[in-house]
Structures are given as structure tokens and as C-alpha cells.
Design a protein around this motif. Structure first.
Motif, PDB file in Angstrom:
ATOM      1  N   LEU A 277      50.307  80.611  96.777  1.00  0.00           N
ATOM      2  CA  LEU A 277      48.944  80.806  96.284  1.00  0.00           C
ATOM      3  C   LEU A 277      47.917  81.004  97.399  1.00  0.00           C
ATOM      4  CD1 LEU A 277      48.863  78.224  93.357  1.00  0.00           C
ATOM      5  CD2 LEU A 277      48.349  80.664  93.144  1.00  0.00           C
ATOM      6  N   THR A 278      48.049  80.259  98.464  1.00  0.00           N
ATOM      7  CA  THR A 278      46.989  80.248  99.472  1.00  0.00           C
ATOM      8  C   THR A 278      47.277  81.125 100.688  1.00  0.00           C
ATOM      9  OG1 THR A 278      47.895  78.323 100.639  1.00  0.00           O
ATOM     10  CG2 THR A 278      46.395  77.892  98.798  1.00  0.00           C
ATOM     11  N   SER A 288      45.786  93.336  90.319  1.00  0.00           N
ATOM     12  CA  SER A 288      44.603  93.628  89.516  1.00  0.00           C
ATOM     13  C   SER A 288      43.885  92.326  89.177  1.00  0.00           C
ATOM     14  CB  SER A 288      45.018  94.339  88.223  1.00  0.00           C
ATOM     15  OG  SER A 288      45.764  93.443  87.397  1.00  0.00           O
ATOM     16  N   GLU A 289      42.657  92.447  88.680  1.00  0.00           N
ATOM     17  CA  GLU A 289      41.921  91.248  88.260  1.00  0.00           C
ATOM     18  C   GLU A 289      42.686  90.511  87.171  1.00  0.00           C
ATOM     19  OE1 GLU A 289      37.905  92.051  87.198  1.00  0.00           O
ATOM     20  OE2 GLU A 289      37.339  92.765  89.198  1.00  0.00           O
ATOM     21  N   ALA A 294      45.953  85.880  85.483  1.00  0.00           N
ATOM     22  CA  ALA A 294      47.146  85.384  84.785  1.00  0.00           C
ATOM     23  C   ALA A 294      48.043  84.538  85.677  1.00  0.00           C
ATOM     24  CB  ALA A 294      47.948  86.561  84.228  1.00  0.00           C
ATOM     25  N   MET A 295      47.886  84.662  86.992  1.00  0.00           N
ATOM     26  CA  MET A 295      48.831  84.025  87.911  1.00  0.00           C
ATOM     27  C   MET A 295      48.991  82.521  87.693  1.00  0.00           C
ATOM     28  SD  MET A 295      51.062  84.573  90.244  1.00  0.00           S
ATOM     29  CE  MET A 295      50.703  86.180  90.994  1.00  0.00           C
ATOM     30  N   PRO A 296      47.913  81.732  87.539  1.00  0.00           N
ATOM     31  CA  PRO A 296      48.116  80.285  87.358  1.00  0.00           C
ATOM     32  C   PRO A 296      49.002  79.945  86.154  1.00  0.00           C
ATOM     33  CG  PRO A 296      45.835  80.740  87.894  1.00  0.00           C
ATOM     34  CD  PRO A 296      46.478  82.066  87.653  1.00  0.00           C
ATOM     35  N   PRO A 324      41.056  83.751  93.317  1.00  0.00           N
ATOM     36  CA  PRO A 324      40.240  84.977  93.293  1.00  0.00           C
ATOM     37  C   PRO A 324      39.485  85.209  94.595  1.00  0.00           C
ATOM     38  CG  PRO A 324      40.042  83.815  91.214  1.00  0.00           C
ATOM     39  CD  PRO A 324      40.780  82.907  92.148  1.00  0.00           C
ATOM     40  N   ALA A 325      38.900  84.160  95.163  1.00  0.00           N
ATOM     41  CA  ALA A 325      38.157  84.318  96.411  1.00  0.00           C
ATOM     42  C   ALA A 325      39.087  84.676  97.565  1.00  0.00           C
ATOM     43  CB  ALA A 325      37.395  83.037  96.719  1.00  0.00           C
ATOM     44  N   LEU A 326      40.263  84.066  97.614  1.00  0.00           N
ATOM     45  CA  LEU A 326      41.219  84.369  98.682  1.00  0.00           C
ATOM     46  C   LEU A 326      41.709  85.815  98.581  1.00  0.00           C
ATOM     47  CD1 LEU A 326      43.340  81.085  98.668  1.00  0.00           C
ATOM     48  CD2 LEU A 326      41.676  81.792 100.403  1.00  0.00           C
ATOM     49  N   MET A 327      41.942  86.279  97.360  1.00  0.00           N
ATOM     50  CA  MET A 327      42.408  87.652  97.180  1.00  0.00           C
ATOM     51  C   MET A 327      41.325  88.659  97.549  1.00  0.00           C
ATOM     52  SD  MET A 327      45.580  87.463  96.284  1.00  0.00           S
ATOM     53  CE  MET A 327      45.932  89.120  95.688  1.00  0.00           C
TER      54      MET A 327
END
Length: 347
Positions: A277-278, A288-289, A294-296, A324-327
Motif C-alpha cells: 500500500l505505501t 484509475s480512480e 476499490a483497493m482497500p 490516494p495521496a500517495l498515488m
């Protein structure tokens, strides 16, 4: 090998002739093989042949059963197999050397000796050895051709360091009752055992259990005896996963998870989930957004599929909000991701 050590071997072989147990004799031969330095093998085999006694001939037959009978030559020994020459100092010893040394001795020994190595695989199992699958266990059950001496081979495979064999035991079949493993095709499990040993051979200084060398010869012999081997033998956890959430982007998200877990899907710990994740997703993945959103839930479903470890679920809950912020942080993207973003038509 010293005269005292050779005398001890002969004495032990005399006891085994009284026990009349193929399994006990094979296990003894595997331990004996593990105790020989590479340069001692050929002189030891010659000394047994020169001795010629029943005990010496049993030793030759037992060594051939666990090292030479039907075994593929190991890496580096092919040239010696072709020429019939012995291995040079420091080189691997050709397994066929043991078969040649024992040529003709079976006919001179009691009938039970012929059963060594002649086993039928009756079942196979595979699964995590610990809550997070950092090690997996591959188990194969066998019985001799006369139906006697059932036994279980269990090999520990370290997933964190690539999937190499780190320990092995031969136990009674009831040992399986204490293991939470899933039944699988014998050829696939045996293939994983052989893959794991071969990987370990390619890694210099791999950390393995002190007990592994004494079991390794019989483990390889048993795995090679299983018909319809699958090589390489992949883990089928991904294909068995049927709990994908019905969310936009879920399949896209799962595709990235599959890319990350690779051929070691049962290894799923809090640390590995956090790394995904990180670190891995921001560095490697284009999503995509909908995929990011959906990832979690995809990761929670995957975690439940693998046993629902609370610590892993807590790690996902802790790290998912920042995804989202990391991506979106372009400074975290690796070279491959940056190139793909600039030239999406090439992907």
C-alpha cells in the motif's frame, strides 16, 4: 573416512540387517551421506566395494536408493555422468556414481532391501506453516510397494527469501493431523519441493535448519518418485480466489495485487500489506480512480480468503486512507511508472 568411522558404519549396517526396515535404512543412509565431505565420497564407495561384506553391500544399496536410483544429476555433474569419471575436488558428486557403485549388489542381499526407494505416493498437501504464510509446508505421504511402513515427508519452504527449502522431516502419517494443510495434486506438491531445493542450491549462504542436510537426499528421492511432476509448480491461490468485491475498479485493483504477490501468494503479513500500500503501489502501479478506491476492499477480501488475520486487517485500515495521496505524489513514482505515464501507448 577414518578406520574407526568405517567400523561404526559397518556396525550400524549390521543392526539394520536385523531390523529389516527399508525406511529406517534409507533414513540412515541419508544421514550418512550428509556426514560425508565431498572428497570422501568416492574413497568411501571404493572401500565399501573392497570390503565386500553383507554390511558393506547393504550400505552401497542404501546410498544408491537415496542418491542414485533414478535420480537426475545435480547441477555441475553432467559432464562426469557422460564420461563416467569421478568428480574433481570441490565439484558436485554425480548421483549416478552411487548407482554404479551398487550395481549388482541387490541380488546378493535379503529381499526386503529391494523395496528401498520403491514407494507409492498416496497423498499430498500444501499450505501456510504460520499465520502469515512466511513459510509454507509441502507434505507427501508414501508407502512401500508391499503396503508397509507408511510415512510422511514434510518440507518447509521459506517464502520471504524467494521460496527455498529450509527444513524437512520424515514422520508418521498421523503427523499430518497437527498441520492445517489443504489436499492438492501430488505432482504439483512434489514439483514445489524440487523447485524449492533447486532454488536453495542457487543461493549462496542460504540459512537453513541444521537438520536439513540429513533429510535432503531422501526428500529429493521421494519427490522425484512422484509421477506427473509439475515443473515449475505454481501456487493456485489466485485462481481459487472467488470473493472479489462487486465494486468499480475491483478487478483492476486485484490485477495489481496479483502482480505484487507473484508466485508466493500465501505470504501475506502486516509488513507485506504495508509495503504494497505505501511503497509498491505508489512506485510501480498506474491505477484509475476507481481502482484506487476499490483497493482497500479488495485487500480486505484477499486477507479474509487467506484466513482473515486481524493484524493484517488492522494494517490495511491504517494505511488505506493515505493511498490516494500517495498515488497522486509523482515524486514517489519509479522510472518504469514515469515512462509508462509519458508513453501510455507503448504499454
Amino acid at each position: 573416512m577414518s578406520t574407526t568411522a568405517f567400523t561404526t558404519v559397518i556396525s550400524q549396517a549390521r543392526d539394520l540387517l536385523r531390523w529389516r526396515s527399508p525406511l529406517r535404512t534409507e533414513l540412515w543412509a541419508a544421514r550418512l551421506m550428509a556426514g560425508l565431505e565431498q572428497g570422501e565420497v568416492e574413497p568411501f564407495l571404493r572401500r565399501l566395494a573392497e570390503d565386500g561384506g553383507t554390511e558393506a553391500r547393504l550400505t552401497l544399496a542404501a546410498l544408491a536408493a537415496v542418491k542414485g536410483a533414478g535420480a537426475e544429476t545435480e547441477a555441475g555433474a553432467g559432464a562426469h555422468a557422460a564420461t563416467g569419471e569421478g568428480a574433481a575436488p570441490g565439484e558436485p558428486v554425480d548421483d549416478a556414481l552411487f548407482a554404479r557403485a551398487a550395481d549388482g549388489v541387490l541380488e546378493t542381499l535379503p529381499g526386503w532391501v529391494r523395496r528401498m526407494g520403491r514407494v507409492t505416493c498416496e497423498g499430498a498437501w500444501y499450505g501456510p506453516a504460520d499465520p502469515y504464510g512466511e513459510q509454507t509446508l509441502a507434505a507427501l505421504s508414501f508407502r512401500y510397494e508391499n503396503g508397509k511402513e507408511p510415512h510422511l515427508l514434510v518440507v518447509g519452504i521459506d517464502q520471504v527469501n524467494g521460496g527455498l527449502a529450509v527444513d524437512a522431516v520424515v514422520e508418521e502419517v498421523k503427523f499430518l493431523d497437527d498441520l492445517n494443510l489443504r489436499a492438492e495434486e501430488p505432482g504439483t506438491v512434489a514439483g514445489r519441493v524440487l523447485d524449492a531445493f533447486e532454488l536453495g542450491d542457487r543461493i549462496m549462504g542460504a540459512l537453513v535448519a541444521d537438520t536439513l542436510p540429513a533429510v535432503r537426499p531422501i526428500a529429493l528421492s521421494r519427490a522425484r518418485a512422484v509421477p506427473d511432476l509439475v515443473r515449475p509448480a505454481p501456487d493456485d491461490a489466485v485462481s481459487r480466489f472467488q470473493e472479489l468485491p462487486e465494486l468499480p475498479g475491483a478487478r483492476e485493483a486485484f490485477g495489481k495485487l496479483v502482480e505484487f504477490v507473484g508466485d508466493r501468494p500465501l505470504w501475506w503479513s502486516p509488513a507485506r500489506a504495508a509495503q504494497f500500500l505505501t511503497s509498491w503501489l505508489p512506485r510501480e502501479a498506474i491505477l484509475s480512480e476507481a481502482g484506487i478506491a476499490a483497493m482497500p476492499e479488495v485487500l480486505r477480501a484477499w486477507t479474509r480468503f487467506l484466513g482473515g488475520q486481524p493484524a493484517v486487517l488492522r494494517q490495511i485500515d491504517a494505511d488505506a486512507p493515505s493511498l490516494p495521496a500517495l498515488m497522486a505524489d509523482e515524486s514517489l513514482a519509479g522510472l518504469g511508472k514515469r515512462l509508462a505515464q509519458k508513453h501510455p501507448e507503448s504499454m
